[in-house]
Write a protein that holds these residues in place. Structure first.
Motif, short mmCIF file in Angstrom:
data_model
loop_
_atom_site.label_atom_id
_atom_site.label_comp_id
_atom_site.label_asym_id
_atom_site.label_seq_id
_atom_site.Cartn_x
_atom_site.Cartn_y
_atom_site.Cartn_z
N ARG A 50 2.53 2.27 -3.39
CA ARG A 50 1.50 3.11 -4.21
C ARG A 50 1.81 4.64 -4.37
O ARG A 50 1.58 5.12 -5.21
N SER A 51 2.34 5.18 -3.02
CA SER A 51 2.38 6.41 -3.14
C SER A 51 3.82 6.92 -3.42
O SER A 51 4.04 8.01 -3.90
N ILE B 64 0.81 -1.24 0.19
CA ILE B 64 0.07 0.15 -0.06
C ILE B 64 0.92 1.19 0.08
O ILE B 64 0.74 2.32 -0.67
N GLU C 238 4.86 3.66 -9.56
CA GLU C 238 3.74 3.25 -10.20
C GLU C 238 3.76 1.58 -10.03
O GLU C 238 4.75 0.90 -10.32
N CYS C 239 2.69 1.12 -9.62
CA CYS C 239 2.42 -0.19 -9.14
C CYS C 239 1.36 -0.84 -9.80
O CYS C 239 0.22 -0.38 -10.19
#
Length: 243
Positions: A57-58, A54, A61-62
Motif C-alpha cells: 500500500r505504501s 499492507i 496503488e492497490c
C-alpha cells in the motif's frame, strides 16, 4: 514507463508464491495491483502474506477484494468462535500461524481485513470481484452482499452456457452485459483441468489453484500476459496446503 494494471488470483497463505509472481512480473511502483481475495487459509504463511499486502500500500496503488476465507477468518478474529468447516478447509493452518503473532500485529491485520472491498470497478468498466453476483442488474443491485465472495452460480453458468450466444439473443445472460470484463477467483480452474487463467465470454477466472498443487497467477489485464509461480506445493514441500 507504461502504467500496468495487474490482477492477482487467490493466494491462500502462499507468501513464497506471491513473492515469486511479483518478481516474475517485474512489478514496479508504477503498477496498479488488484488482489481478488482469499489471502489466508491453506499454506503456513498467511501472516506474511498480509504483511506484504499492507506494505504494498505504501508503494503501489492497490485494490484488495474480500474473499470468503478472509471473511471467515475475520469473523474468528472478532468472535473467537471456531467454525469446524472453516478449520478443515485451511483455517487451522491460519490459526497456527497467527498464534505466533503479538496482539498489536493481529490488530493491524484486523484493520486490514475490515478494509477489504466487496468489488471494484475500474475506469474501463472492468469489474473485479472474488466470487460473483446474482442480481441481473449488476453488483450495485445485489441484495445479498455476501454473495460477492460466496457465489458460484456466475462461473457455473459460464461453464454450461452456449458459447455461440450473442448479446442480442434473449438467452444471453443479462448480468454479463453490464461490464466490459469481469475478473473472479474463488472457484479453482483446476476443477476443469486447467492451471492457467480461464476466459469464458467476458469473464476471466484467475484462481489457478494456488491453495493446492498448482501455481499462483498474476496477469496484465490490458495485454493478458501472465506470470505464474512454481506449483505451490513445491514451495512448501513439508506442508499439505488444502490438498
Amino acid at each position: 514507463m507504461t502504467k500496468r494494471t495487474l490482477v492477482i488470483g487467490d493466494i491462500h497463505g502462499a507468501f513464497r508464491a506471491l513473492e515469486q509472481v511479483l518478481s516474475l512480473a517485474n512489478v514496479t511502483e508504477n503498477d496498479t495491483l488488484i488482489f481478488l481475495g482469499d489471502y489466508v487459509d491453506g499454506w503456513s504463511e498467511s501472516p506474511q502474506v498480509i504483511n506484504k499486502l499492507i506494505s504494498l500500500r505504501s508503494s503501489n496503488e492497490c485494490v484488495f477484494i474480500k474473499g470468503n476465507h478472509d471473511a471467515l477468518f475475520l469473523d474468528w478474529l472478532i468472535t473467537q468462535k471456531d467454525n469446524e468447516l472453516w478449520l478443515f478447509h485451511g483455517g487451522k493452518a491460519t490459526l497456527d500461524a497467527y498464534n505466533k503473532l503479538s496482539k498489536t500485529e493481529i490488530n493491524i491485520h484486523i484493520d486490514f481485513f475490515k478494509s477489504l472491498e466487496n468489488h471494484y470497478l475500474d475506469d474501463k468498466n472492468r469489474l473485479y470481484i472474488h466470487a460473483g453476483f446474482t442480481n441481473l442488474h449488476g453488483v450495485d443491485k445485489e441484495y445479498f452482499p455476501e454473495m460477492m465472495y460466496w457465489d458460484r452460480t456466475l462461473w457455473e453458468m459460464l461453464l454450461a452456457m452456449d458459447k455461440t450466444l450473442t448479446e442480442d439473443s434473449p438467452y444471453y445472460p443479462k448480468r454479463l452485459k453490464h461490464y466490459k470484463e469481469i475478473y473472479i477467483g474463488h472457484t479453482p480452474t483446476i476443477r476443469i483441468g486447467e492451471t492457467t487463467p480461464v476466459n469464458i465470454d467476458r469473464v476471466w477466472n484467475m484462481d489457478t489453484g494456488a491453495a493446492y498443487k498448482s501455481p499462483l497467477t498474476i496477469m496484465d489485464v490490458d495485454t493478458k500476459e501472465y506470470w505464474q509461480s512454481d506449483n505451490v506445493n513445491e514451495l512448501y514441500p513439508d506442508e499439505n496446503g488444502r490438498n
